[in-house]
Write a protein that holds these residues in place. Sequence first.
Motif, PDB file in Angstrom:
ATOM      1  N   THR A  61       0.832  -1.206   0.000  1.00 53.12           N
ATOM      2  CA  THR A  61       0.000   0.000   0.000  1.00 53.12           C
ATOM      3  C   THR A  61       0.864   1.252   0.000  1.00 53.12           C
ATOM      4  OG1 THR A  61      -1.713  -1.196   1.204  1.00 53.12           O
ATOM      5  CG2 THR A  61      -1.859   1.204   1.202  1.00 53.12           C
ATOM      6  N   LEU A  62       1.893   1.263   0.847  1.00 54.87           N
ATOM      7  CA  LEU A  62       2.790   2.418   0.873  1.00 54.87           C
ATOM      8  C   LEU A  62       3.532   2.583  -0.449  1.00 54.87           C
ATOM      9  CD1 LEU A  62       4.439   2.202   4.406  1.00 54.87           C
ATOM     10  CD2 LEU A  62       3.017   4.041   3.548  1.00 54.87           C
ATOM     11  N   GLN A  63       4.120   1.508  -0.933  1.00 50.52           N
ATOM     12  CA  GLN A  63       4.981   1.583  -2.100  1.00 50.52           C
ATOM     13  C   GLN A  63       4.225   1.952  -3.369  1.00 50.52           C
ATOM     14  OE1 GLN A  63       7.236  -1.956  -2.837  1.00 50.52           O
ATOM     15  NE2 GLN A  63       8.490  -1.007  -4.399  1.00 50.52           N
ATOM     16  N   TYR A  64       3.035   1.426  -3.534  1.00 50.51           N
ATOM     17  CA  TYR A  64       2.349   1.597  -4.803  1.00 50.51           C
ATOM     18  C   TYR A  64       1.196   2.598  -4.780  1.00 50.51           C
ATOM     19  CZ  TYR A  64       5.021  -2.569  -5.795  1.00 50.51           C
ATOM     20  OH  TYR A  64       6.040  -3.461  -5.942  1.00 50.51           O
ATOM     21  N   MET A  65       0.725   2.983  -3.595  1.00 47.89           N
ATOM     22  CA  MET A  65      -0.430   3.875  -3.552  1.00 47.89           C
ATOM     23  C   MET A  65      -0.134   5.195  -2.840  1.00 47.89           C
ATOM     24  SD  MET A  65      -3.414   1.070  -2.844  1.00 47.89           S
ATOM     25  CE  MET A  65      -4.736   2.225  -2.875  1.00 47.89           C
ATOM     26  N   ILE A  66       0.492   5.130  -1.677  1.00 45.19           N
ATOM     27  CA  ILE A  66       0.631   6.343  -0.872  1.00 45.19           C
ATOM     28  C   ILE A  66       1.906   7.114  -1.198  1.00 45.19           C
ATOM     29  CG2 ILE A  66       0.877   7.210   1.486  1.00 45.19           C
ATOM     30  CD1 ILE A  66      -1.018   4.957   2.345  1.00 45.19           C
ATOM     31  N   LEU A  67       3.060   6.448  -1.171  1.00 46.70           N
ATOM     32  CA  LEU A  67       4.333   7.148  -1.347  1.00 46.70           C
ATOM     33  C   LEU A  67       4.481   7.836  -2.705  1.00 46.70           C
ATOM     34  CD1 LEU A  67       6.760   4.716   0.488  1.00 46.70           C
ATOM     35  CD2 LEU A  67       5.772   6.842   1.331  1.00 46.70           C
ATOM     36  N   PRO A  68       4.051   7.217  -3.806  1.00 47.64           N
ATOM     37  CA  PRO A  68       4.202   7.929  -5.085  1.00 47.64           C
ATOM     38  C   PRO A  68       3.360   9.200  -5.188  1.00 47.64           C
ATOM     39  CG  PRO A  68       3.853   5.592  -5.487  1.00 47.64           C
ATOM     40  CD  PRO A  68       3.609   5.841  -4.025  1.00 47.64           C
ATOM     41  N   VAL A  69       2.302   9.303  -4.389  1.00 46.30           N
ATOM     42  CA  VAL A  69       1.432  10.473  -4.446  1.00 46.30           C
ATOM     43  C   VAL A  69       1.784  11.477  -3.355  1.00 46.30           C
ATOM     44  CG1 VAL A  69      -0.964  11.251  -4.257  1.00 46.30           C
ATOM     45  CG2 VAL A  69      -0.435   9.134  -5.463  1.00 46.30           C
ATOM     46  N   VAL A  70       1.950  11.024  -2.126  1.00 47.05           N
ATOM     47  CA  VAL A  70       2.117  11.920  -0.990  1.00 47.05           C
ATOM     48  C   VAL A  70       3.512  12.554  -0.946  1.00 47.05           C
ATOM     49  CG1 VAL A  70       2.140  12.016   1.529  1.00 47.05           C
ATOM     50  CG2 VAL A  70       0.360  10.738   0.359  1.00 47.05           C
ATOM     51  N   LEU A  71       4.560  11.768  -1.160  1.00 46.90           N
ATOM     52  CA  LEU A  71       5.917  12.304  -1.036  1.00 46.90           C
ATOM     53  C   LEU A  71       6.206  13.447  -2.020  1.00 46.90           C
ATOM     54  CD1 LEU A  71       8.111   9.199  -0.180  1.00 46.90           C
ATOM     55  CD2 LEU A  71       7.289  10.993   1.324  1.00 46.90           C
ATOM     56  N   PRO A  72       5.827  13.328  -3.285  1.00 48.74           N
ATOM     57  CA  PRO A  72       6.054  14.477  -4.166  1.00 48.74           C
ATOM     58  C   PRO A  72       5.248  15.715  -3.759  1.00 48.74           C
ATOM     59  CG  PRO A  72       5.745  12.512  -5.474  1.00 48.74           C
ATOM     60  CD  PRO A  72       5.419  12.158  -4.055  1.00 48.74           C
ATOM     61  N   LEU A  73       4.083  15.520  -3.172  1.00 51.78           N
ATOM     62  CA  LEU A  73       3.267  16.657  -2.740  1.00 51.78           C
ATOM     63  C   LEU A  73       3.925  17.426  -1.601  1.00 51.78           C
ATOM     64  CD1 LEU A  73      -0.370  15.213  -2.846  1.00 51.78           C
ATOM     65  CD2 LEU A  73       0.668  16.855  -4.409  1.00 51.78           C
ATOM     66  N   ILE A  74       4.646  16.715  -0.728  1.00 48.49           N
ATOM     67  CA  ILE A  74       5.299  17.405   0.399  1.00 48.49           C
ATOM     68  C   ILE A  74       6.775  17.707   0.113  1.00 48.49           C
ATOM     69  CG2 ILE A  74       3.693  16.535   2.124  1.00 48.49           C
ATOM     70  CD1 ILE A  74       5.754  14.464   2.922  1.00 48.49           C
ATOM     71  N   GLY A  75       7.229  17.403  -1.098  1.00 47.73           N
ATOM     72  CA  GLY A  75       8.566  17.791  -1.512  1.00 47.73           C
ATOM     73  C   GLY A  75       9.663  16.779  -1.247  1.00 47.73           C
ATOM     74  N   LEU A  76       9.326  15.561  -0.871  1.00 45.42           N
ATOM     75  CA  LEU A  76      10.341  14.532  -0.669  1.00 45.42           C
ATOM     76  C   LEU A  76      10.435  13.669  -1.915  1.00 45.42           C
ATOM     77  CD1 LEU A  76       9.536  13.420   2.989  1.00 45.42           C
ATOM     78  CD2 LEU A  76      11.406  14.864   2.236  1.00 45.42           C
ATOM     79  N   THR A  77      11.626  13.148  -2.157  1.00 42.22           N
ATOM     80  CA  THR A  77      11.811  12.304  -3.339  1.00 42.22           C
ATOM     81  C   THR A  77      11.865  10.838  -2.955  1.00 42.22           C
ATOM     82  OG1 THR A  77      14.193  12.554  -3.175  1.00 42.22           O
ATOM     83  CG2 THR A  77      13.019  14.108  -4.610  1.00 42.22           C
ATOM     84  N   GLY A  78      12.218   9.990  -3.927  1.00 41.45           N
ATOM     85  CA  GLY A  78      12.164   8.539  -3.788  1.00 41.45           C
ATOM     86  C   GLY A  78      13.147   7.924  -2.810  1.00 41.45           C
ATOM     87  N   ASP A  79      14.213   8.603  -2.402  1.00 44.48           N
ATOM     88  CA  ASP A  79      15.189   7.989  -1.508  1.00 44.48           C
ATOM     89  C   ASP A  79      14.572   7.593  -0.174  1.00 44.48           C
ATOM     90  OD1 ASP A  79      17.107   8.283  -3.426  1.00 44.48           O
ATOM     91  OD2 ASP A  79      17.897  10.164  -2.596  1.00 44.48           O
ATOM     92  N   PHE A  80      13.750   8.444   0.368  1.00 45.48           N
ATOM     93  CA  PHE A  80      13.100   8.145   1.647  1.00 45.48           C
ATOM     94  C   PHE A  80      12.133   6.976   1.503  1.00 45.48           C
ATOM     95  CE2 PHE A  80       9.392   8.797   4.401  1.00 45.48           C
ATOM     96  CZ  PHE A  80      10.008   8.634   5.642  1.00 45.48           C
TER      97      PHE A  80
END
Length: 138
Positions: A61-80
């Motif tokens: 759920t995190l990898q495929y649904m939440i992180l790709p959408v939420v992290l770019p919105l708050i300015g974090l990239t894929g490393d985290f």
Amino acid sequence: MQLTETFDQWMGKILFVTVPPPVTVVEPETGEVFEEDAEVPSAPAERRFGLSLIISGVRCTLQYMILPVVLPLIGLTGDFSLALVLLLDVIALSLLVSSLRYFWRNRHPRRFDILPLSGVILLLILGSLSFDLWRIFT
């Protein structure tokens, strides 16, 4: 019975556990000899197995649904997100293997029932983990 014992010993070697010998029971009235699995507490193994399934689901759920959408919105990239997913992979993998070890070490009566599902989940986690490690090192 011999096939079960051979498979038990083979799985014991894979999981690095010592599988105890089966309990032999003799029926007093008929003299019939059969093997009986001793009653073992299944709650710890079932909790570990269930927790590994939950962590795998949370990871997906995190990898495929939440992180790709939420992290770019708050300015974090894929490393985290990659580090978080790797951590969840390792936790789920360790819980899955520890529950399998518990099932075999205690000759749990349902150890063969849980094995196919565990194998599929193990392959999925290992595939995801290897893909994520490949992304890190390339």
